[in-house]
Motif scaffolding. Structure first.
Motif, PDB file in Angstrom:
ATOM      1  N   GLY A 152      -2.496   5.108   1.231  1.00  0.00           N
ATOM      2  CA  GLY A 152      -1.950   5.739   2.433  1.00  0.00           C
ATOM      3  C   GLY A 152      -1.031   4.827   3.222  1.00  0.00           C
ATOM      4  O   GLY A 152      -0.603   3.770   2.752  1.00  0.00           O
ATOM      5  N   ILE A 153      -0.740   5.245   4.442  1.00  0.00           N
ATOM      6  CA  ILE A 153       0.181   4.496   5.301  1.00  0.00           C
ATOM      7  C   ILE A 153      -0.539   3.267   5.835  1.00  0.00           C
ATOM      8  O   ILE A 153      -1.578   3.375   6.488  1.00  0.00           O
ATOM      9  N   HIS A 154       0.028   2.113   5.575  1.00  0.00           N
ATOM     10  CA  HIS A 154      -0.605   0.856   5.978  1.00  0.00           C
ATOM     11  C   HIS A 154      -0.467   0.656   7.493  1.00  0.00           C
ATOM     12  O   HIS A 154       0.549   1.040   8.090  1.00  0.00           O
ATOM     13  N   PRO A 155      -1.466   0.059   8.137  1.00  0.00           N
ATOM     14  CA  PRO A 155      -1.384  -0.182   9.589  1.00  0.00           C
ATOM     15  C   PRO A 155      -0.147  -0.973  10.008  1.00  0.00           C
ATOM     16  O   PRO A 155       0.407  -0.729  11.090  1.00  0.00           O
ATOM     17  N   GLU A 197      -5.425  14.463   2.965  1.00  0.00           N
ATOM     18  CA  GLU A 197      -4.548  14.245   4.118  1.00  0.00           C
ATOM     19  C   GLU A 197      -4.749  12.859   4.710  1.00  0.00           C
ATOM     20  O   GLU A 197      -3.817  12.227   5.172  1.00  0.00           O
ATOM     21  N   ARG A 198      -5.984  12.387   4.686  1.00  0.00           N
ATOM     22  CA  ARG A 198      -6.262  11.031   5.193  1.00  0.00           C
ATOM     23  C   ARG A 198      -7.562  10.505   4.580  1.00  0.00           C
ATOM     24  O   ARG A 198      -8.357  11.261   4.062  1.00  0.00           O
ATOM     25  N   PHE A 252       1.891   4.629  -2.807  1.00  0.00           N
ATOM     26  CA  PHE A 252       1.793   3.792  -1.602  1.00  0.00           C
ATOM     27  C   PHE A 252       3.173   3.572  -0.986  1.00  0.00           C
ATOM     28  O   PHE A 252       3.364   3.729   0.226  1.00  0.00           O
ATOM     29  N   MET A 253       4.148   3.231  -1.821  1.00  0.00           N
ATOM     30  CA  MET A 253       5.500   3.002  -1.309  1.00  0.00           C
ATOM     31  C   MET A 253       6.122   4.302  -0.802  1.00  0.00           C
ATOM     32  O   MET A 253       6.874   4.306   0.175  1.00  0.00           O
ATOM     33  N   MET A 254       5.777   5.416  -1.473  1.00  0.00           N
ATOM     34  CA  MET A 254       6.305   6.709  -1.054  1.00  0.00           C
ATOM     35  C   MET A 254       5.739   7.100   0.315  1.00  0.00           C
ATOM     36  O   MET A 254       6.471   7.554   1.205  1.00  0.00           O
ATOM     37  N   ASN A 255       4.436   6.942   0.491  1.00  0.00           N
ATOM     38  CA  ASN A 255       3.799   7.261   1.773  1.00  0.00           C
ATOM     39  C   ASN A 255       4.415   6.453   2.911  1.00  0.00           C
ATOM     40  O   ASN A 255       4.786   6.990   3.962  1.00  0.00           O
ATOM     41  N   TRP A 293      -6.661  10.260  -3.679  1.00  0.00           N
ATOM     42  CA  TRP A 293      -5.538   9.530  -3.119  1.00  0.00           C
ATOM     43  C   TRP A 293      -5.042  10.228  -1.854  1.00  0.00           C
ATOM     44  O   TRP A 293      -5.254  11.425  -1.661  1.00  0.00           O
ATOM     45  N   VAL A 294      -4.352   9.469  -1.031  1.00  0.00           N
ATOM     46  CA  VAL A 294      -3.962   9.965   0.296  1.00  0.00           C
ATOM     47  C   VAL A 294      -2.461  10.200   0.365  1.00  0.00           C
ATOM     48  O   VAL A 294      -1.669   9.338  -0.031  1.00  0.00           O
TER      49      VAL A 294
END
Length: 603
Positions: A387-390, A602-603, A458-461, A540-541
């Motif tokens: 997912g989207i990294h902090p 979604e998350r 991961f890179m796409m998110n 996966w997220v």
């Protein structure tokens, strides 16, 4: 008759002395002129007569001075304030005026020893008068404060009303207001008139600085008490450095409100009051000096706080409040140019400009620290679900919020003096550089995933989040259309790589050119692999709903046609002979599409 002659001689001496003030070279002739004033007969008798007249003039001068001294001393030795009685104050001022005028006349004739003796006495008396006037000046100001007691009509009003309150020290205090187009009038016109009358005499007596000192000390109390009502803590430089940032954020908010009130209401009102109290003076220096002394302490206190923040830590989270301070000081400088236009106030203006510059340097330092923070954020373990990294959320929200102060940031970062017509502005260069650092950091983090498709997801998110945050807002406007187009192309590449490394391999199992037995085996392998990938990718997220649907649609667009073609080929095989192959077909096309719709959380 003799007294009348003495008076005439004294009047003549004054006239001649005034003339001597214009022509000092005639000073040696004054005695000859006096000796010949109205003279007839022989020289020796005239000399004796005129000497007698000079002596008489001295006696008359001495008597006049004695009379004034007696009158003035009766007031000076009084225990009660002279200005407690309007009649006494008027009579005292009249006597002071006569004394100052007499002393001025005597200075023109100070070459005569007898006159010099009287002048020395007059100067000593003037000094005593000035000390008493200094006390009376303070008394009049204090009395004005004491007239506002706790029962004053304003004392019960709320803090956001316009009015005056009273603190424990009986100092008139301005209440906080929301309308800045007002003028505070803390002293009544009659009080201002009394202060002006005293100030005029003190300046005439050479005590202008002492008068200014008394005035400014009382008005500083007013400003200090008024400032305290704005809830500023009055922190020292050391206390600012040691305070938690959360506390300082609240203090900065209060500081901005306070500085607005001070420079839009308090100081303009003080300037008007100062001009009225010190009106009708031969020079403006006393007025300007008094105003500077009134404002200096408050101004220094306010500027020291901003300076302490500018010299403090460069942690990235401090950017927004430092920017607030920078813009507040920037708005302050034109007001200071207007209010502090005299030479005494120039150092205060210069200090504000210097602190404004240091706040700009702090902002540049904070951006450098943001870059270091991104560089130092280690890959560590893989972020769950791709997912989207902090760090992505932090940096993008940070930049987006920072761009709300675009104009100030451009002013700060454009310290290299780029031409106004340059297409590439320093702010855009700075932001693109920060985003490149972020992408480099994310590239390092994607290597923590063992599954290649998850690397691309991961890179796409994160790439989609970056693009969304930079679209249709000030950040995107600064980055420019070229950057957005290039970043969108990267997203499409991540999308393509994800499908190629994952679902293309699953679909590759559905080879229709194989013999019958291989078709059955391939179908079994496909089912096993399809189930495995679905189970894995359902965990996966993909946070963005649009991206989630696009991925599902792309996967279905690859899998469904290939599977439909494969099943059709299997059923059409002579070895199958119609429905005999159906036991090997576990899923319909609709079943596959339903499973695909369950991919990605979604998350």
């Amino acid at each position: 008759m003799a007294e009348a002659g003495d008076e005439n001689l004294y009047a003549a001496a004054r006239d001649i002395a005034r003339a001597l003030g214009k022509d000092p070279s005639a000073a040696g002739d004054i005695l000859q002129i006096l000796s010949g004033y109205g003279a007839t007969g022989n020289t020796s008798s005239n000399s004796r007569a005129n000497a007698s007249r000079v002596g008489g003039a001295y006696l008359n001068l001495d008597r006049s001075l004695n009379s004034l001294e007696t009158q003035i001393s009766s007031y000076i030795v009084e225990d009660r304030p002279i200005w407690s009685d309007p009649v006494d104050s008027r009579n005292f001022l009249d006597a002071v005026d006569e004394l100052i005028s007499m002393a001025g006349d005597m200075r023109s004739m100070a070459g005569d020893k007898s006159v010099a003796i009287c002048l020395s006495r007059a100067d000593e008396l003037i000094q005593q008068v000035m000390f008493r006037l200094q006390e009376e000046f303070g008394y009049v100001m204090d009395r004005a404060s004491e007239s506002f007691d706790s029962d004053d009509e304003f004392s019960g009003e709320e803090d956001n009303d316009i009015g005056y309150g009273v603190q424990s020290q009986q100092v008139i205090v301005a209440r906080p207001v929301t309308d800045y187009k007002i003028v505070i009038e803390p002293l009544q016109s009659s009080v201002i008139g009394d202060l002006n009358a005293i100030a005029v005499r003190m300046v005439a007596g050479g005590f202008g600085k002492e008068c200014s000192r008394v005035y400014s000390s009382r008005r500083r109390e007013f400003l200090e008490e008024s400032l305290s009502r704005l809830h500023l803590r009055g922190l020292s430089m050391e206390e600012v450095q040691e305070s938690p940032w959360q506390d300082l954020e609240d203090e900065i908010d209060r500081w901005i409100k306070a500085v607005t009130m001070v420079f839009r209401v308090f100081f303009p009102s003080e300037r008007l009051l100062c001009d009225r109290v010190f009106s009708d003076l031969p020079v403006s220096s006393v007025t300007d000096l008094s105003f500077m002394e009134v404002c200096r302490g408050t101004t220094t206190q306010l500027l020291n706080f901003a300076d302490a923040i500018a010299l403090g830590s460069r942690l990235p989270e401090r950017l927004f409040k430092v920017m607030d301070l920078y813009e507040a000081v920037q708005d302050l400088i034109p007001r200071m140019e207007t209010l502090f236009s005299n030479k005494y106030c120039s150092p205060l203006k210069h200090e504000a400009v210097a602190i404004h510059k240091r706040l700009g340097e702090a902002v540049r330092g904070i951006f450098m620290e943001l870059e270091n923070l991104i560089r130092r954020d280690p890959p560590k373990t893989a972020f769950p679900g791709g997912g989207i990294h902090p760090i992505t959320r932090y940096v993008m929200n940070y930049l987006r919020a920072a761009c709300k102060s675009r104009q100030s940031l451009e002013q700060i970062l454009d310290h290299t003096g780029n031409d106004a017509g340059s297409e590439t502005r320093p702010l855009s260069v700075q932001l693109i550089w920060v985003l490149e650092l972020l992408e480099t950091n994310l590239e390092g983090k994607k290597r923590t995933y063992r599954d290649p498709p998850l690397c691309f997801l991961f890179m796409m998110n994160n790439g989609k989040y970056i693009l969304d945050k930079a679209t249709d807002n000030e950040l995107g406007s600064i980055l420019g259309e070229d950057w957005i187009v290039k970043h969108a192309a990267k997203l499409r590449q991540y999308h393509s790589n994800f499908l190629r490394s994952s679902w293309n391999q699953v679909v590759a199992l559905l080879r229709t050119e194989s013999p019958y037995l291989m078709l059955i085996e391939n179908l079994k392998l496909f089912k096993a692999r399809f189930d495995e990938v679905c189970l894995m990718q359902s965990q996966w997220v993909v946070t963005d709903e649009q991206l989630r649907e696009e991925l599902r649609s792309s996967i279905a667009g690859i899998v469904s046609p290939a599977y439909s073609s494969f099943v059709g080929r299997l059923k059409a095989s002579p070895e199958i002979n119609g429905r005999r192959g159906e036991p090997f077909i576990a899923y319909t096309v609709e079943d596959l599409e339903l499973r695909i719709k369950g991919l990605f959380k979604e998350r």
